[in-house]
Design a protein around this motif. Structure first.
Motif, PDB file in Angstrom:
ATOM      1  N   ILE A 136       0.839  -1.202   0.000  1.00  0.00           N
ATOM      2  CA  ILE A 136       0.000   0.000   0.000  1.00  0.00           C
ATOM      3  C   ILE A 136       0.875   1.253   0.000  1.00  0.00           C
ATOM      4  CG2 ILE A 136      -1.640   1.370   1.369  1.00  0.00           C
ATOM      5  CD1 ILE A 136      -2.768  -1.399   2.350  1.00  0.00           C
ATOM      6  N   ASN A 137       1.930   1.231   0.803  1.00  0.00           N
ATOM      7  CA  ASN A 137       2.802   2.394   0.933  1.00  0.00           C
ATOM      8  C   ASN A 137       3.863   2.486  -0.164  1.00  0.00           C
ATOM      9  OD1 ASN A 137       1.582   3.459   3.252  1.00  0.00           O
ATOM     10  ND2 ASN A 137       2.719   2.055   4.558  1.00  0.00           N
ATOM     11  N   GLY A 138       3.950   1.474  -1.006  1.00  0.00           N
ATOM     12  CA  GLY A 138       4.939   1.493  -2.079  1.00  0.00           C
ATOM     13  C   GLY A 138       6.367   1.414  -1.584  1.00  0.00           C
ATOM     14  N   CYS A 139       6.595   0.704  -0.494  1.00  0.00           N
ATOM     15  CA  CYS A 139       7.941   0.574   0.076  1.00  0.00           C
ATOM     16  C   CYS A 139       8.620  -0.664  -0.511  1.00  0.00           C
ATOM     17  CB  CYS A 139       7.881   0.485   1.593  1.00  0.00           C
ATOM     18  SG  CYS A 139       9.526   0.373   2.334  1.00  0.00           S
ATOM     19  N   ALA A 140       9.372  -0.445  -1.571  1.00  0.00           N
ATOM     20  CA  ALA A 140       9.991  -1.560  -2.296  1.00  0.00           C
ATOM     21  C   ALA A 140      10.960  -2.358  -1.434  1.00  0.00           C
ATOM     22  CB  ALA A 140      10.698  -1.040  -3.546  1.00  0.00           C
ATOM     23  N   VAL A 141      11.736  -1.682  -0.584  1.00  0.00           N
ATOM     24  CA  VAL A 141      12.713  -2.399   0.229  1.00  0.00           C
ATOM     25  C   VAL A 141      12.005  -3.335   1.216  1.00  0.00           C
ATOM     26  CG1 VAL A 141      13.051  -0.608   1.996  1.00  0.00           C
ATOM     27  CG2 VAL A 141      14.895  -2.173   1.470  1.00  0.00           C
ATOM     28  N   CYS A 142      10.869  -2.917   1.773  1.00  0.00           N
ATOM     29  CA  CYS A 142      10.124  -3.787   2.694  1.00  0.00           C
ATOM     30  C   CYS A 142       9.379  -4.893   1.942  1.00  0.00           C
ATOM     31  CB  CYS A 142       9.165  -2.971   3.548  1.00  0.00           C
ATOM     32  SG  CYS A 142      10.009  -1.974   4.803  1.00  0.00           S
ATOM     33  N   ILE A 143       8.885  -4.587   0.759  1.00  0.00           N
ATOM     34  CA  ILE A 143       8.253  -5.629  -0.063  1.00  0.00           C
ATOM     35  C   ILE A 143       9.275  -6.709  -0.368  1.00  0.00           C
ATOM     36  CG2 ILE A 143       7.239  -6.137  -2.328  1.00  0.00           C
ATOM     37  CD1 ILE A 143       6.001  -3.262  -2.186  1.00  0.00           C
ATOM     38  N   ASP A 144      10.471  -6.299  -0.762  1.00  0.00           N
ATOM     39  CA  ASP A 144      11.567  -7.229  -1.042  1.00  0.00           C
ATOM     40  C   ASP A 144      11.855  -8.095   0.185  1.00  0.00           C
ATOM     41  OD1 ASP A 144      13.828  -8.356  -2.418  1.00  0.00           O
ATOM     42  OD2 ASP A 144      15.143  -6.841  -1.522  1.00  0.00           O
ATOM     43  N   MET A 145      12.036  -7.461   1.326  1.00  0.00           N
ATOM     44  CA  MET A 145      12.391  -8.185   2.543  1.00  0.00           C
ATOM     45  C   MET A 145      11.290  -9.148   2.980  1.00  0.00           C
ATOM     46  SD  MET A 145      13.439  -6.872   6.366  1.00  0.00           S
ATOM     47  CE  MET A 145      12.216  -5.606   6.374  1.00  0.00           C
ATOM     48  N   HIS A 146      10.051  -8.672   3.054  1.00  0.00           N
ATOM     49  CA  HIS A 146       8.988  -9.521   3.600  1.00  0.00           C
ATOM     50  C   HIS A 146       8.568 -10.624   2.633  1.00  0.00           C
ATOM     51  CE1 HIS A 146       8.801  -7.523   7.369  1.00  0.00           C
ATOM     52  NE2 HIS A 146       8.876  -6.366   6.728  1.00  0.00           N
ATOM     53  N   THR A 147       8.694 -10.399   1.351  1.00  0.00           N
ATOM     54  CA  THR A 147       8.433 -11.471   0.388  1.00  0.00           C
ATOM     55  C   THR A 147       9.459 -12.577   0.555  1.00  0.00           C
ATOM     56  OG1 THR A 147       7.454  -9.917  -1.179  1.00  0.00           O
ATOM     57  CG2 THR A 147       8.189 -12.017  -2.065  1.00  0.00           C
ATOM     58  N   LYS A 148      10.722 -12.202   0.655  1.00  0.00           N
ATOM     59  CA  LYS A 148      11.802 -13.187   0.798  1.00  0.00           C
ATOM     60  C   LYS A 148      11.731 -13.910   2.139  1.00  0.00           C
ATOM     61  CE  LYS A 148      14.906 -10.907  -2.451  1.00  0.00           C
ATOM     62  NZ  LYS A 148      16.079 -10.009  -2.609  1.00  0.00           N
ATOM     63  N   GLU A 149      11.471 -13.170   3.214  1.00  0.00           N
ATOM     64  CA  GLU A 149      11.368 -13.801   4.543  1.00  0.00           C
ATOM     65  C   GLU A 149      10.194 -14.773   4.589  1.00  0.00           C
ATOM     66  OE1 GLU A 149      13.300 -13.801   7.233  1.00  0.00           O
ATOM     67  OE2 GLU A 149      14.749 -12.317   6.552  1.00  0.00           O
ATOM     68  N   ALA A 150       9.061 -14.371   4.034  1.00  0.00           N
ATOM     69  CA  ALA A 150       7.883 -15.244   4.036  1.00  0.00           C
ATOM     70  C   ALA A 150       8.135 -16.502   3.210  1.00  0.00           C
ATOM     71  CB  ALA A 150       6.668 -14.491   3.502  1.00  0.00           C
ATOM     72  N   ALA A 151       8.757 -16.350   2.057  1.00  0.00           N
ATOM     73  CA  ALA A 151       9.065 -17.512   1.207  1.00  0.00           C
ATOM     74  C   ALA A 151      10.026 -18.451   1.930  1.00  0.00           C
ATOM     75  CB  ALA A 151       9.649 -17.053  -0.126  1.00  0.00           C
ATOM     76  N   ALA A 152      11.023 -17.905   2.590  1.00  0.00           N
ATOM     77  CA  ALA A 152      11.988 -18.737   3.324  1.00  0.00           C
ATOM     78  C   ALA A 152      11.318 -19.474   4.477  1.00  0.00           C
ATOM     79  CB  ALA A 152      13.136 -17.877   3.840  1.00  0.00           C
ATOM     80  N   ALA A 153      10.259 -18.890   5.024  1.00  0.00           N
ATOM     81  CA  ALA A 153       9.529 -19.521   6.125  1.00  0.00           C
ATOM     82  C   ALA A 153       8.491 -20.522   5.627  1.00  0.00           C
ATOM     83  CB  ALA A 153       8.866 -18.455   6.987  1.00  0.00           C
ATOM     84  N   GLY A 154       8.420 -20.695   4.298  1.00  0.00           N
ATOM     85  CA  GLY A 154       7.519 -21.699   3.746  1.00  0.00           C
ATOM     86  C   GLY A 154       6.256 -21.169   3.101  1.00  0.00           C
ATOM     87  N   GLU A 155       6.116 -19.858   3.040  1.00  0.00           N
ATOM     88  CA  GLU A 155       4.925 -19.290   2.400  1.00  0.00           C
ATOM     89  C   GLU A 155       4.960 -19.612   0.906  1.00  0.00           C
ATOM     90  OE1 GLU A 155       1.605 -18.461   2.454  1.00  0.00           O
ATOM     91  OE2 GLU A 155       2.290 -17.432   4.252  1.00  0.00           O
ATOM     92  N   THR A 156       3.795 -19.895   0.334  1.00  0.00           N
ATOM     93  CA  THR A 156       3.742 -20.299  -1.068  1.00  0.00           C
ATOM     94  C   THR A 156       3.767 -19.088  -2.001  1.00  0.00           C
ATOM     95  OG1 THR A 156       1.324 -20.239  -1.252  1.00  0.00           O
ATOM     96  CG2 THR A 156       2.321 -22.300  -0.435  1.00  0.00           C
TER      97      THR A 156
END
Length: 157
Positions: A47-67
Motif C-alpha cells: 500500500i505504501n509502495g515501500c519496495a525495500v520492505c516488499i523485497d524483505m517480507h516477500t523473501k522472509e515469508a518464502a523462506a519460512a515456507g509461504e507459497t
C-alpha cells in the motif's frame, strides 16, 4: 538508485535503531502467527509502495515456507480464496489502519469486530503494533529512497 540518507548511521540513528529492533523482537515473540505477521507486513508495504520492505517480507515469508501463490495474491487478497478468515481479518485491519486518512474516521467498527473475533487481546495488540511499526518503517524508507532488491534472508532488520 542511491539512498538519500543512511538513517542507520550516527548517534541518533543508533539509539532509534536499538528501539526499533526491540519492537521487531517483541513482535516476533508475540502470539500473533508468524505467517500472519509477514502477510500483514507485505500488504502494508505494498500500500505504501515501500519496495525495500516488499523485497524483505516477500523473501522472509518464502523462506519460512509461504507459497508463491499466496505471496502473489496478497495484493488482491479480497478476491483470493487462499487466505484463512483470521488472515483476511488481519489484512482488512492492516488496510484500513494504513489508509487511516482516506476514510477520515480511522478503522471501522466492522473491521475491528472481524479482527477481534479471530484474535485475542494480546494478538490484537501485536497486530496494531505491527501495522503501526510497518507504516513508520515504510515512511522512513520512502522519504530516504532506500533501494530495494538486495535483501538477503536473515539480514538484521
Amino acid at each position: 538508485m542511491d539512498a538519500r540518507l543512511d538513517y542507520s548511521a550516527g548517534p541518533t540513528a543508533g539509539k532509534a535503531r536499538k528501539h526499533f529492533m526491540a519492537v521487531g523482537r517483541a513482535l516476533k515473540e508475540s502470539a500473533l502467527p508468524a505467517a500472519t505477521q509477514e502477510l500483514v507486513a507485505l500488504r502494508v508495504s505494498q500500500i505504501n509502495g515501500c519496495a525495500v520492505c516488499i523485497d524483505m517480507h516477500t523473501k522472509e515469508a518464502a523462506a519460512a515456507g509461504e507459497t508463491p501463490v499466496r505471496l502473489n495474491l496478497v495484493v488482491a487478497w479480497r478476491e483470493a480464496t487462499v487466505f484463512t478468515e483470521p488472515e483476511r481479518a488481519a489484512l482488512a485491519l492492516a488496510e484500513e489502519a494504513t489508509r487511516i486518512a482516506d476514510a477520515g474516521r480511522g478503522v471501522s467498527d466492522a473491521v475491528w469486530a472481524h479482527a477481534a473475533a479471530h484474535y485475542d487481546e494480546d494478538q490484537l495488540t501485536a497486530l496494531v503494533v505491527l501495522i503501526s511499526f510497518m507504516n513508520a518503517v515504510n515512511r522512513m524508507n520512502a522519504v530516504t529512497r532506500q533501494p530495494a532488491g538486495g535483501y538477503e534472508v536473515g539480514q538484521a532488520h
